[in-house]
Design an enzyme around this catalytic site. Structure first.
Site, mmCIF file in Angstrom:
data_model
loop_
_atom_site.group_PDB
_atom_site.id
_atom_site.type_symbol
_atom_site.label_atom_id
_atom_site.label_comp_id
_atom_site.label_asym_id
_atom_site.label_seq_id
_atom_site.Cartn_x
_atom_site.Cartn_y
_atom_site.Cartn_z
ATOM 1 N N GLU A 1 1.058 -9.888 14.898
ATOM 2 C CA GLU A 1 1.840 -8.881 15.642
ATOM 3 C C GLU A 1 1.039 -7.592 15.892
ATOM 4 O O GLU A 1 1.281 -6.894 16.860
ATOM 5 C CB GLU A 1 3.121 -8.545 14.883
ATOM 6 C CG GLU A 1 2.815 -7.968 13.517
ATOM 7 C CD GLU A 1 4.010 -7.524 12.701
ATOM 8 O OE1 GLU A 1 5.143 -7.567 13.173
ATOM 9 O OE2 GLU A 1 3.767 -7.118 11.544
ATOM 10 N N ARG B 1 4.395 -20.737 26.340
ATOM 11 C CA ARG B 1 5.630 -20.267 25.704
ATOM 12 C C ARG B 1 5.303 -19.597 24.368
ATOM 13 O O ARG B 1 4.404 -20.046 23.651
ATOM 14 C CB ARG B 1 6.572 -21.431 25.401
ATOM 15 C CG ARG B 1 7.042 -22.194 26.605
ATOM 16 C CD ARG B 1 8.035 -21.377 27.428
ATOM 17 N NE ARG B 1 8.535 -22.200 28.511
ATOM 18 C CZ ARG B 1 9.637 -22.937 28.416
ATOM 19 N NH1 ARG B 1 10.328 -22.961 27.307
ATOM 20 N NH2 ARG B 1 10.029 -23.671 29.439
ATOM 21 N N HIS C 1 11.038 -12.321 10.661
ATOM 22 C CA HIS C 1 11.412 -12.237 9.247
ATOM 23 C C HIS C 1 11.593 -13.588 8.575
ATOM 24 O O HIS C 1 11.750 -13.632 7.343
ATOM 25 C CB HIS C 1 12.678 -11.389 9.087
ATOM 26 C CG HIS C 1 12.432 -9.946 9.394
ATOM 27 N ND1 HIS C 1 12.648 -9.403 10.630
ATOM 28 C CD2 HIS C 1 11.927 -8.952 8.620
ATOM 29 C CE1 HIS C 1 12.298 -8.120 10.619
ATOM 30 N NE2 HIS C 1 11.857 -7.831 9.417
ATOM 31 N N GLU D 1 0.813 -1.221 0.000
ATOM 32 C CA GLU D 1 0.000 0.000 0.000
ATOM 33 C C GLU D 1 0.851 1.278 0.000
ATOM 34 O O GLU D 1 0.550 2.229 -0.715
ATOM 35 C CB GLU D 1 -0.942 -0.017 1.216
ATOM 36 C CG GLU D 1 -2.262 0.654 0.958
ATOM 37 C CD GLU D 1 -2.248 2.115 1.376
ATOM 38 O OE1 GLU D 1 -2.974 2.903 0.743
ATOM 39 O OE2 GLU D 1 -1.511 2.473 2.323
ATOM 40 N N ASP E 1 1.517 -9.513 4.051
ATOM 41 C CA ASP E 1 0.314 -9.212 4.848
ATOM 42 C C ASP E 1 -0.985 -9.394 4.055
ATOM 43 O O ASP E 1 -2.063 -9.479 4.653
ATOM 44 C CB ASP E 1 0.377 -7.777 5.389
ATOM 45 C CG ASP E 1 1.430 -7.598 6.467
ATOM 46 O OD1 ASP E 1 2.113 -8.583 6.787
ATOM 47 O OD2 ASP E 1 1.569 -6.484 6.991
ATOM 48 N N GLN F 1 9.343 -15.461 8.036
ATOM 49 C CA GLN F 1 8.179 -15.501 7.135
ATOM 50 C C GLN F 1 8.414 -14.777 5.815
ATOM 51 O O GLN F 1 7.669 -14.946 4.861
ATOM 52 C CB GLN F 1 6.975 -14.827 7.814
ATOM 53 C CG GLN F 1 6.481 -15.557 9.027
ATOM 54 C CD GLN F 1 5.689 -14.624 9.940
ATOM 55 O OE1 GLN F 1 4.478 -14.612 9.906
ATOM 56 N NE2 GLN F 1 6.363 -13.847 10.761
ATOM 57 N N MET G 1 3.468 -12.282 11.426
ATOM 58 C CA MET G 1 3.384 -10.891 10.991
ATOM 59 C C MET G 1 1.945 -10.530 10.619
ATOM 60 O O MET G 1 1.087 -11.406 10.499
ATOM 61 C CB MET G 1 4.346 -10.634 9.838
ATOM 62 C CG MET G 1 5.767 -10.386 10.314
ATOM 63 S SD MET G 1 6.832 -9.841 8.978
ATOM 64 C CE MET G 1 8.303 -9.407 9.909
ATOM 65 N N GLY G 2 1.738 -9.259 10.377
ATOM 66 C CA GLY G 2 0.397 -8.763 10.076
ATOM 67 C C GLY G 2 0.225 -7.477 10.840
ATOM 68 O O GLY G 2 -0.221 -7.473 11.980
HETATM 69 O O1 F6P Z 1 5.640 -5.433 4.970
HETATM 70 C C1 F6P Z 1 4.762 -5.892 5.910
HETATM 71 C C2 F6P Z 1 5.486 -6.456 7.095
HETATM 72 O O2 F6P Z 1 5.828 -7.758 6.810
HETATM 73 C C3 F6P Z 1 4.643 -6.317 8.353
HETATM 74 O O3 F6P Z 1 3.836 -7.402 8.651
HETATM 75 C C4 F6P Z 1 5.666 -6.070 9.410
HETATM 76 O O4 F6P Z 1 5.134 -5.309 10.466
HETATM 77 C C5 F6P Z 1 6.714 -5.330 8.693
HETATM 78 O O5 F6P Z 1 6.664 -5.747 7.363
HETATM 79 C C6 F6P Z 1 8.101 -5.498 9.271
HETATM 80 O O6 F6P Z 1 8.975 -4.824 8.468
HETATM 81 P P1 F6P Z 1 10.520 -4.599 8.744
HETATM 82 O O7 F6P Z 1 11.245 -5.442 7.759
HETATM 83 O O8 F6P Z 1 10.741 -3.170 8.474
HETATM 84 O O9 F6P Z 1 10.820 -5.029 10.131
#
Ligand code: F6P
Length: 348
Positions: free
Chosen positions: A221, A272, A278, A102, A126, A280, A168-169
């Site tokens: 997140e 836990r 990352h 976006e 996302d 993902q 993530m999200g």
């Molecule tokens: O681009 C989306 C995303 O994957 C989000 O889910 C996450 O909050 C963000 O990127 C994390 O980005 P960075 O690589 O800057 O830590």
């Protein structure tokens, strides 16, 4: 025409497959093509290099982006737009293919309004870009998260624990919902539905009362936490760092630990957290993402050949179509409530 291609925002698997497809189709259509390094940052300094069949050879299965990426927002820099317009002229670039989420696409749209020929390609794990059912990278991220949930499952069961998996999200819960559904999560927490920790504990306690000795909680997140004394009905976002990037985003992360901690305190069960982070976004794309990226890349050049600009490639059903950038920017695609209701059938 001379095409410039860039990738902006967070990287994801499948970007190289899209770059390869744009270059192959562009060269076959008689265009010239240059790579712009590090997203909009590279266009502000005209950091480009020619792309040909040799430098895209072998990149289809490779994660990341050979172009590099950044979260640079030209509209946060003095004269950012002016610099870009000058550089396009100096670099003799007639059209830009912008691969991004976006944020990147909203810059593409502003440049389009300033007279630049742009075509967008949606990417983000996302999956929150409007106008398309899927964005590049989402399917791979879901599969990585699903596999992680499967792995956590067996160890949670052996140790009689509550396992909390943070995925993530930032604004939407697509990864949490899809991976949670595919991985058989007992609770899924997403940004679209601020949650009450007591409700989460009740679901887990009910499950354990029927004889299960472990539970899996998947949390995005960006999920928001509600506590009894809280006045803000939208819940609290858990952040790692309050500093914002040029698109106004804070660094998220940490909600998994908080949820695990609260579950342990409130239920007495050992809990836990595992934070996927990352992982993902790294590594090789799935077949689905490679094919989607390839179809988007070819479509983007077809749109250039038809001189259709200010548009984005999109997947709607099983068709690749174009949508106007103005329909894409200014909002996000949130999770489908019916799909969340399906997931809820399996809670507890
Ligand atoms: O681009 C989306 C995303 O994957 C989000 O889910 C996450 O909050 C963000 O990127 C994390 O980005 P960075 O690589 O800057 O830590």
């Amino acid at each position: 025409m001379r095409i410039g291609i860039l990738t902006g925002g967070g990287d994801c698997p499948g970007l190289n497959a899209a770059i390869r497809a744009v270059v192959r189709k562009a060269l076959a259509s008689g265009h010239e093509i240059v790579g712009i390094r590090n997203g909009w940052k590279g266009l502000m300094s005209l950091d480009t290099f020619p792309l040909d069949l040799n430098n895209i050879s072998g990149i289809l299965p490779r994660g990341g982006t050979i172009l590099g990426t950044s979260r640079t927002n030209p509209y946060k820099h003095p004269d950012g737009e002016k610099k870009i317009l000058e550089n396009l002229e100096n670099g003799k670039i007639d059209v830009i293919v912008a691969i991004g989420g976006e944020d990147t696409l909203s810059v593409a749209y502003k440049l389009h309004k300033a007279g630049v020929n742009v075509v967008g390609i949606p990417k983000t794990i996302d999956n929150d870009v409007r106008g398309t059912d899927y964005s590049i990278g989402f399917d791979t991220a879901v599969n990585i998260a699903m596999e992680a949930i499967d792995r956590v499952h067996t160890t949670a069961e052996s140790h009689n624990r509550v396992a909390v998996v943070e995925v993530m999200g930032r604004h939407t819960g697509w990864i949490a919902l899809y991976s949670g559904l595919a991985g058989g999560a007992d609770v899924i927490l997403i940004p679209e539905k601020p949650f009450d920790i007591d409700q989460v504990c009740k679901i887990i306690e009910k499950r354990h009362a029927r004889g299960k000795n472990f539970s899996i909680v998947v949390v995005a997140e960006g999920a928001k936490f509600k506590v009894e004394e809280q006045v803000d009905k939208d819940g609290t976002l858990i952040v790692q760092d309050l500093r914002v990037d040029e698109f106004g985003h804070v660094r998220l992360g940490g909600i998994g630990n908080l949820v695990a901690d609260q579950i342990e305190k409130r239920t007495g069960m050992e809990a836990r957290a595992t934070i996927l982070g990352h992982i993902q976004r790294g590594g090789s794309p799935t077949a689905f993402d490679r094919i989607l990226a390839t179809r988007f890349g070819v479509k983007a050049v077809e749109l250039i050949n038809e001189r259709k600009f200010g548009v984005m490639t999109a997947l709607q059903g099983s068709d690749i179509v174009e949508v106007e950038l103005y329909e894409v920017v200014g909002g996000l695609k949130t999770v489908n409530p019916e799909l969340f209701e399906i997931a809820e059938v399996f809670f507890g």
